[in-house]
Design a protein around this motif. Structure first.
Motif, PDB file in Angstrom:
ATOM      1  N   ASN A   1     -67.128 -72.977 -10.415  1.00 22.29           N
ATOM      2  CA  ASN A   1     -66.122 -72.351 -10.688  1.00 22.29           C
ATOM      3  C   ASN A   1     -64.600 -72.368  -9.644  1.00 22.29           C
ATOM      4  N   ILE A   2     -63.887 -71.899 -10.373  1.00 19.29           N
ATOM      5  CA  ILE A   2     -62.264 -73.125  -9.781  1.00 19.29           C
ATOM      6  C   ILE A   2     -61.071 -71.783  -8.894  1.00 19.29           C
ATOM      7  N   ALA A   3     -61.595 -72.207  -7.747  1.00 15.75           N
ATOM      8  CA  ALA A   3     -60.945 -70.806  -6.967  1.00 15.75           C
ATOM      9  C   ALA A   3     -59.072 -71.397  -6.475  1.00 15.75           C
ATOM     10  N   THR A   4     -58.414 -70.580  -7.171  1.00 15.51           N
ATOM     11  CA  THR A   4     -57.152 -70.592  -7.695  1.00 15.51           C
ATOM     12  C   THR A   4     -56.807 -69.270  -6.829  1.00 15.51           C
ATOM     13  N   GLY A   5     -57.385 -68.543  -5.919  1.00 19.99           N
ATOM     14  CA  GLY A   5     -56.918 -67.984  -4.496  1.00 19.99           C
ATOM     15  C   GLY A   5     -55.819 -66.997  -5.118  1.00 19.99           C
ATOM     16  N   LYS A   6     -54.812 -66.933  -4.570  1.00 21.92           N
ATOM     17  CA  LYS A   6     -53.679 -66.368  -4.576  1.00 21.92           C
ATOM     18  C   LYS A   6     -52.514 -67.406  -5.021  1.00 21.92           C
ATOM     19  N   VAL A   7     -52.473 -68.342  -6.050  1.00 19.28           N
ATOM     20  CA  VAL A   7     -51.757 -68.619  -6.388  1.00 19.28           C
ATOM     21  C   VAL A   7     -51.679 -68.722  -7.735  1.00 19.28           C
TER      22      VAL A   7
ATOM     23  N   ALA B   1     -46.882 -70.062 -11.350  1.00 22.51           N
ATOM     24  CA  ALA B   1     -46.287 -71.302 -10.141  1.00 22.51           C
ATOM     25  C   ALA B   1     -46.459 -72.144 -10.665  1.00 22.51           C
ATOM     26  N   VAL B   2     -47.766 -72.998 -11.214  1.00 20.20           N
ATOM     27  CA  VAL B   2     -48.808 -74.010 -11.878  1.00 20.20           C
ATOM     28  C   VAL B   2     -48.308 -74.046 -12.911  1.00 20.20           C
TER      29      VAL B   2
ATOM     30  N   PHE C   1     -51.303 -77.109  -5.766  1.00 21.81           N
ATOM     31  CA  PHE C   1     -51.477 -75.739  -4.516  1.00 21.81           C
ATOM     32  C   PHE C   1     -52.736 -75.502  -3.697  1.00 21.81           C
ATOM     33  N   GLY C   2     -53.742 -76.622  -3.566  1.00 27.11           N
ATOM     34  CA  GLY C   2     -54.906 -76.337  -2.875  1.00 27.11           C
ATOM     35  C   GLY C   2     -56.236 -76.321  -3.655  1.00 27.11           C
ATOM     36  N   ILE C   3     -56.431 -76.310  -5.144  1.00 31.34           N
ATOM     37  CA  ILE C   3     -57.185 -75.513  -5.519  1.00 31.34           C
ATOM     38  C   ILE C   3     -58.112 -77.214  -6.006  1.00 31.34           C
ATOM     39  N   VAL C   4     -59.167 -76.471  -5.693  1.00 28.75           N
ATOM     40  CA  VAL C   4     -60.287 -78.231  -6.248  1.00 28.75           C
ATOM     41  C   VAL C   4     -60.348 -78.327  -7.544  1.00 28.75           C
ATOM     42  N   VAL C   5     -60.211 -79.084  -8.751  1.00 25.69           N
ATOM     43  CA  VAL C   5     -61.161 -78.825  -9.917  1.00 25.69           C
ATOM     44  C   VAL C   5     -61.597 -80.446 -10.068  1.00 25.69           C
ATOM     45  N   PRO C   6     -62.115 -80.749 -11.414  1.00 24.25           N
ATOM     46  CA  PRO C   6     -63.141 -81.553 -11.386  1.00 24.25           C
ATOM     47  C   PRO C   6     -62.227 -82.913 -11.771  1.00 24.25           C
TER      48      PRO C   6
ATOM     49  N   PHE D   1     -57.788 -68.594 -13.578  1.00 20.66           N
ATOM     50  CA  PHE D   1     -57.355 -67.575 -13.520  1.00 20.66           C
ATOM     51  C   PHE D   1     -58.377 -65.849 -13.269  1.00 20.66           C
ATOM     52  N   PRO D   2     -58.067 -65.001 -12.286  1.00 20.23           N
ATOM     53  CA  PRO D   2     -58.352 -64.257 -12.673  1.00 20.23           C
ATOM     54  C   PRO D   2     -57.219 -63.680 -13.174  1.00 20.23           C
ATOM     55  N   THR D   3     -58.322 -62.471 -14.260  1.00 16.61           N
ATOM     56  CA  THR D   3     -56.726 -62.032 -15.087  1.00 16.61           C
ATOM     57  C   THR D   3     -56.476 -60.752 -14.886  1.00 16.61           C
ATOM     58  N   GLY D   4     -56.237 -60.422 -13.630  1.00 15.55           N
ATOM     59  CA  GLY D   4     -55.064 -60.071 -13.049  1.00 15.55           C
ATOM     60  C   GLY D   4     -54.181 -60.807 -12.371  1.00 15.55           C
TER      61      GLY D   4
END
Length: 219
Positions: free
Chosen positions: A60-66, A70-71, A107-112, A195-198
């Motif tokens: 699970n990749i937590a993208t937060g409010k990003v 922007a990415v 953006f501070g998002i941790v990914v593999p 990313f969440p659909t929203g």
């Protein structure tokens, strides 16, 4: 303590292959047979990127409010960076997963760290419903080996020809944009959404935000 006991104690320490991070925590690593990365029971540590993750495998990749916009804008601003195997440093170049790692880490998002590490992340999306910011996974250069070996970020809208930004060792030899032509279709495995659909909005400036253009190209 007798010499024999000291010898076995030192041997045990050497075989444990301990790694200490900046906080002083110690992790014991073995090899992951699939990715050849160093893996511990309490952390995930890639030998090339020197990045320590909080769990063995990231699903699970937590993208937060990003936002995906922007990415994408940051990813596209890196176009022209040369390809370099095993690197996640723009000063030297990127390999495919190093590029993805650098973009999301910005953006501070941790990914593999490895492309194959994305196999189980997020959830699968049909290509005709994919949105800019979704990740496209491919085989390596040998399409007959159906294991993830390449990755890119989709930058096209659903009703347009699929296009993605990635770091390639091919003709472009660096970070570039490519269409999902016959070559990549043969290598295509799936599209995943992290990313969440929203978070998706058809009206964002998808490209060139980082380059200061008011009217970006949307593919």
């Amino acid at each position: 303590m007798r010499c024999k006991e000291i010898f076995y104690l030192l041997l045990l320490i050497l075989l444990s292959c301990k790694k200490t991070d900046k906080s002083g925590r110690v992790y014991v690593f073995t090899k992951d047979p699939l990715t050849n990365d160093s893996v511990s029971e309490t952390g995930y540590y890639t030998t090339r990127s020197k990045t320590l993750y909080n769990k063995k495998y990231i699903t699970n990749i937590a993208t937060g409010k990003v936002s995906p916009a922007a990415v994408i804008a940051f990813a596209c601003s890196l176009e022209g960076t040369p390809y370099r195997y095993g690197s996640a440093d723009p000063a030297h170049g990127f390999d495919c997963s190093g590029f993805i790692n650098y973009v999301f880490n910005h953006f501070g998002i941790v990914v593999p760290r490895t492309s194959v590490g994305f196999t189980a992340v997020g959830h699968d999306i049909p290509l005709n419903k994919a949105m800019p910011g979704d990740l496209v996974l491919f085989t390596g250069t040998d399409y007959r080996m159906r294991t993830v070996g390449h990755i890119g970020i989709l930058i096209s809208l659903p009703d347009h020809e699929p296009k993605f930004v990635h770091a390639t060792s091919g003709k472009e030899d660096g970070v570039t944009e490519s269409t999902l032509n016959s070559y990549y279709l043969n290598r295509y495995i799936k599209t995943v959404r992290v990313f969440p659909t929203g978070a998706f909005n058809l009206y964002w400036p998808v490209k060139h935000l980082a380059k200061g253009r008011k009217k970006p190209n949307i593919y």
